[in-house]
Design a protein around this motif. Sequence first.
Motif, mmCIF file in Angstrom:
data_model
loop_
_atom_site.group_PDB
_atom_site.id
_atom_site.type_symbol
_atom_site.label_atom_id
_atom_site.label_comp_id
_atom_site.label_asym_id
_atom_site.label_seq_id
_atom_site.Cartn_x
_atom_site.Cartn_y
_atom_site.Cartn_z
ATOM 1 N N LYS A 154 47.165 44.868 79.211
ATOM 2 C CA LYS A 154 46.764 43.771 78.330
ATOM 3 C C LYS A 154 46.163 42.612 79.105
ATOM 4 N N SER A 155 46.152 42.717 80.410
ATOM 5 C CA SER A 155 45.598 41.649 81.251
ATOM 6 C C SER A 155 44.526 42.219 82.164
ATOM 7 N N TRP A 207 41.914 41.022 85.883
ATOM 8 C CA TRP A 207 41.801 40.148 87.050
ATOM 9 C C TRP A 207 40.345 40.067 87.470
ATOM 10 N N VAL A 255 41.227 43.015 76.751
ATOM 11 C CA VAL A 255 42.155 42.229 77.563
ATOM 12 C C VAL A 255 42.515 40.929 76.838
ATOM 13 N N GLU A 256 43.793 40.556 76.879
ATOM 14 C CA GLU A 256 44.248 39.333 76.234
ATOM 15 C C GLU A 256 44.364 38.161 77.189
ATOM 16 N N THR A 257 44.662 38.464 78.470
ATOM 17 C CA THR A 257 44.843 37.431 79.493
ATOM 18 C C THR A 257 44.018 37.805 80.715
ATOM 19 N N TRP A 269 43.247 36.793 84.710
ATOM 20 C CA TRP A 269 43.760 36.081 85.878
ATOM 21 C C TRP A 269 42.672 35.927 86.939
ATOM 22 N N TRP A 309 54.774 40.000 86.273
ATOM 23 C CA TRP A 309 53.427 39.689 85.764
ATOM 24 C C TRP A 309 53.305 39.790 84.249
ATOM 25 N N ASP A 343 52.949 42.489 82.472
ATOM 26 C CA ASP A 343 52.011 43.528 82.055
ATOM 27 C C ASP A 343 52.165 44.741 82.966
ATOM 28 N N TYR A 371 44.784 31.286 84.631
ATOM 29 C CA TYR A 371 44.621 32.314 83.611
ATOM 30 C C TYR A 371 43.808 31.768 82.440
ATOM 31 N N PRO A 408 50.535 34.215 79.750
ATOM 32 C CA PRO A 408 51.249 35.405 80.237
ATOM 33 C C PRO A 408 52.744 35.155 80.389
ATOM 34 N N TYR A 435 54.673 35.259 82.818
ATOM 35 C CA TYR A 435 54.644 35.227 84.282
ATOM 36 C C TYR A 435 55.957 34.671 84.809
#
Length: 267
Positions: free
Chosen positions: A60-61, A63, A95-97, A99, A153, A155, A245, A250, A252
């Motif tokens: 879901k995330s 980078w 992707v929702e988030t 980084w 993280w 995710d 982000y 997140p 996190y």
Amino acid sequence: MLSQFNSSHIEAFLQLARAEGWVCGKWEMDFLLQTFPQGCLVKRDGNEVVGYITSLRHHKSGWIGNLLVTPQARRGGIGTELMQGALHALLDAGVETVWLTASAKGVELYKKLGFIAVDSVNRWVGEGSGSARWATSNWYDPDLLRRVDSSGWGDRRDALLTITSGRGQVICGNHSFLCVQHWPHGTQLGPWGGLLEGQAAPMFELALAAAGRSVFLDVPAGNVTAAALLTRNGFSIRGSNTLMYLGVRPKYAPQKVFALASMGSMG
């Protein structure tokens, strides 16, 4: 117009990256281009490539890393164009988030794009003893790695854990793990995750015994246990970036993230 980053661009990119003092290698670029090619882009000026960016989707995330513009082409909006291209690729993929780690020069650019600072990531350097030799076997429990890593993280990052643990050696505890990755110029510690603070020190000692003389790792400033452990062992901070982000906040938990898996490009 942006075009896709491909294998023919890797060597030129690595030369520029080395000039910037970045830690990255061909294996890493091959992995990124194979895993999320639509988010790895270049900018051309005629036949010349003047900018690069890579990105990686987890679950879901995602980078964003390796944003690099040639010195003569900087301050012309190329970095923003590359960033927007990578963002579109990640968001279109669901992707929702998103980084990234930002240098001091990049923080304002990323804030304008909507990124929010959540932590700092410090580059720690020190020395290993190299007093132990690994057995050929590198058995570990992949489910343990996934569970511990996702607790930090928020995710699942399966592909990243597979590539980094596969090229290094993994030390596992009951609720923690540490990957030792060897580079030509030194040893990287990470990814390193832990649910119990008490397992960090013995795991770190094992890693130092297997590491070469030069050891480096990127550690969230929010993990005070890691900072205290590194300081006690003579490590020092040689640089810092801002962890940022965009999108859904997140889950996190920096106290569970002892070191990142890559030196800025993949999380």
